[in-house]
Write a protein that holds these residues in place. Sequence first.
Motif, PDB file in Angstrom:
ATOM      1  N   VAL A 177       0.840  -1.192   0.000  1.00 10.65           N
ATOM      2  CA  VAL A 177       0.000   0.000   0.000  1.00 10.65           C
ATOM      3  C   VAL A 177       0.881   1.251   0.000  1.00 10.65           C
ATOM      4  CG1 VAL A 177      -0.185  -0.019   2.524  1.00 10.65           C
ATOM      5  CG2 VAL A 177      -1.911   1.162   1.161  1.00 10.65           C
ATOM      6  N   LYS A 178       0.503   2.228  -0.808  1.00 13.72           N
ATOM      7  CA  LYS A 178       1.288   3.453  -0.942  1.00 13.72           C
ATOM      8  C   LYS A 178       0.806   4.509   0.053  1.00 13.72           C
ATOM      9  CE  LYS A 178       2.646   2.990  -5.792  1.00 13.72           C
ATOM     10  NZ  LYS A 178       2.327   1.553  -5.846  1.00 13.72           N
ATOM     11  N   GLY A 190     -11.708  -4.955  -0.183  1.00 15.65           N
ATOM     12  CA  GLY A 190     -11.716  -5.726   1.053  1.00 15.65           C
ATOM     13  C   GLY A 190     -10.473  -6.582   1.174  1.00 15.65           C
ATOM     14  N   SER A 191     -10.358  -7.295   2.285  1.00 13.88           N
ATOM     15  CA  SER A 191      -9.179  -8.121   2.526  1.00 13.88           C
ATOM     16  C   SER A 191      -9.375  -9.536   2.014  1.00 13.88           C
ATOM     17  CB  SER A 191      -8.878  -8.171   4.033  1.00 13.88           C
ATOM     18  OG  SER A 191      -9.862  -8.947   4.713  1.00 13.88           O
ATOM     19  N   ASN A 199      -4.595  -8.591   6.649  1.00 18.16           N
ATOM     20  CA  ASN A 199      -3.670  -7.503   6.325  1.00 18.16           C
ATOM     21  C   ASN A 199      -3.233  -7.527   4.867  1.00 18.16           C
ATOM     22  OD1 ASN A 199      -3.724  -6.304   8.816  1.00 18.16           O
ATOM     23  ND2 ASN A 199      -1.896  -7.341   9.581  1.00 18.16           N
ATOM     24  N   ILE A 200      -3.996  -8.219   4.039  1.00 16.30           N
ATOM     25  CA  ILE A 200      -3.742  -8.237   2.595  1.00 16.30           C
ATOM     26  C   ILE A 200      -5.031  -7.808   1.905  1.00 16.30           C
ATOM     27  CG2 ILE A 200      -3.068  -9.626   0.600  1.00 16.30           C
ATOM     28  CD1 ILE A 200      -1.701 -11.541   2.651  1.00 16.30           C
ATOM     29  N   MET A 201      -4.990  -6.660   1.266  1.00 13.45           N
ATOM     30  CA  MET A 201      -6.180  -6.098   0.623  1.00 13.45           C
ATOM     31  C   MET A 201      -6.193  -6.431  -0.865  1.00 13.45           C
ATOM     32  SD  MET A 201      -7.598  -4.629   3.217  1.00 13.45           S
ATOM     33  CE  MET A 201      -8.854  -3.574   2.489  1.00 13.45           C
ATOM     34  N   MET A 235      -2.481  -6.467  -1.977  1.00  9.76           N
ATOM     35  CA  MET A 235      -1.716  -5.345  -1.440  1.00  9.76           C
ATOM     36  C   MET A 235      -1.479  -5.561   0.058  1.00  9.76           C
ATOM     37  SD  MET A 235      -1.477  -3.457  -4.164  1.00  9.76           S
ATOM     38  CE  MET A 235      -0.910  -1.888  -3.516  1.00  9.76           C
ATOM     39  N   LEU A 236      -0.221  -5.560   0.462  1.00 11.62           N
ATOM     40  CA  LEU A 236       0.151  -5.754   1.853  1.00 11.62           C
ATOM     41  C   LEU A 236      -0.010  -4.439   2.614  1.00 11.62           C
ATOM     42  CD1 LEU A 236       1.330  -7.830   3.860  1.00 11.62           C
ATOM     43  CD2 LEU A 236       3.609  -7.070   3.162  1.00 11.62           C
ATOM     44  N   ILE A 237      -0.685  -4.502   3.779  1.00 12.34           N
ATOM     45  CA  ILE A 237      -0.928  -3.302   4.577  1.00 12.34           C
ATOM     46  C   ILE A 237      -0.487  -3.555   6.024  1.00 12.34           C
ATOM     47  CG2 ILE A 237      -2.896  -2.660   3.133  1.00 12.34           C
ATOM     48  CD1 ILE A 237      -4.699  -3.505   5.554  1.00 12.34           C
ATOM     49  N   ASP A 238      -0.724  -2.575   6.894  1.00 13.66           N
ATOM     50  CA  ASP A 238      -0.546  -2.641   8.345  1.00 13.66           C
ATOM     51  C   ASP A 238       0.887  -3.008   8.739  1.00 13.66           C
ATOM     52  OD1 ASP A 238      -0.802  -2.716  11.058  1.00 13.66           O
ATOM     53  OD2 ASP A 238      -2.695  -3.808  11.047  1.00 13.66           O
TER      54      ASP A 238
END
Length: 592
Positions: free
Chosen positions: A93-94, A115-116, A161-163, A170-173
Amino acid sequence: MHLNKDTRLQNGKYTILEFLGQGGFGITYKAETSDGQIVAIKEFFMKDSCMRGDDSKRITVSTESARTEVERYRQKFIKEANNLLRLDHPNIVKVYDVFKENDTDYYVMQYMAGGSLRDYVLSHGPMDEPTAKNYILQVASALDYMHMEKHLCHYDVKPGNIMLDGGKAMLIDFGLSKNYDTSGQQTSTTPVGISAGYAPIEQYQQSLQEFSPATDIYALGATLYFLLSGQNPPEASVVLERGLTCPVQMSQNTWAVITQAMQPVRFERFQMVSAFSQALSNDETVIKPDIGQVNEIHGSTVEYPQPHKNKSLLWVVAALLALLLVIALVLLNKKEQAVIPDVKVPEQVVEEEMEETVDLPFATKYVHKTSKIGQADVEVTFDYPTQGPQQLVEAIRSLILENLNGENVSSYTGDLSDGDALADYYARQYASYYSSDVDLKEYPAELEFRFKKLSETDKFITYEVYLSEYCGGAMHGMYMSTGVTFKKSNGSVVTDIIRNTSDPAFKKIVIDEVLSKINSSLEDITAYFKNDFNENPLPQSELFLSERGVELRYQPYEIASYGDGIIEVSLPWWEIKDYLTEEAKSLVDTAN
């Protein structure tokens, strides 16, 4: 508590469109920039310590004593934003902007409406293998970039934590991520978090002082396990004690990759994400996930496929394994929890990590006790709570004690924190009863109690309660199994799950699922077992929750012959979500 719609930030640069959700440390919004771009904004807000002023914008800390803790986590929030700012990868995620306002901090990031991966599986069911592998390889690419180019470990990889953004994962958090210098020593300290099923042993042990991609690789393999099965993987302690069993049919190669990625000993896993990706990209198509390495679990033989290894390193790995096995055996003989040895860890660093760990994760100990007196043979098995929220631990211990107590044995009055003593006491009590009772002692007797943790999410824990009893002569035997779901927040038992069990469409879902599990026809069930099955197809025992959906247990003779045993039926979330109560929805829809 959250910002109102149309609230403007940064002098109108951002306008709040919608409240998206809130966790323990932040609130997320959908917003629009002044030039019309849709973004997500994350606001630092500790739910238990922060308050919003009368103008609904400014944030204050509830008490002076909480100020130090709030400031520590605010720095952690800023660190997460800064970590993301310096990352540039198509599957991460940017972050576009970081700023202070309203006496708190914000960062602006890419908005993803899909969503995730966890949301997707809970709504649509497990993924097919090619789709799951595609998403996992995308996340692997992001992790490889982080590890190799930025010396950064994520430490909280999981489906929540993957959207999804179109066809991209997209990896987040990055709140738990850690920086390491070129020598492999950490350059940042943050509380070590635990996501049950996705965190390996070393995270429970606070042993992350040295750079090791293998910790993220464990979580990546566990995430693939979930995508293919719809089930959270077992906790690391369970994998250590009992091994890992294949939950659904999958290719031999994919199962081999999962089992190597989720090895309890860190040095036995893939050591680089690139090796994981290369192994997973193998086009092996043989669907037979139960061949290869033989492991002993509970006295029965279970086989696992062996992943491909670099033969030139086998002697090094063998030496390491020999050393680790010796250490593990010594620790087990002392009846202590098996641990992975850490080397070259400065004592002061360990202390700092421990001081910053504020959340106590739920954990269990596998307890197995037997007693044989005369012709009586008794077995008692627990996943016994050893730590966690006090109300939850006490509730589960009370369930176990309640089911063990009986009119023919004396109640246990010892220390309930000692699961070994509790199990040993009742094993001996029941064996003594069967072997001394005038009417029973002439016959062989077998009794088994089992209290096994079936499911755990961020919101609930479900236990199986199993009893099997056999005594020769007129008494013969019986067995039963059911489940009990506890809220993690307060330890209460969840019983209100379906809001309208009389709905014909819901009944049809239940009946169809039951018929898919047994050999009997609908006519046989109605004629021989349950005359009102069409009107009331639910079992006599309580419903309970798992990661897959709402679980049902039909006891022997309830809808099928004794030889068919206990019938286990799962109603998947994506089929019955419209029939859930608000309480059940809150436990499922908000699980991370």
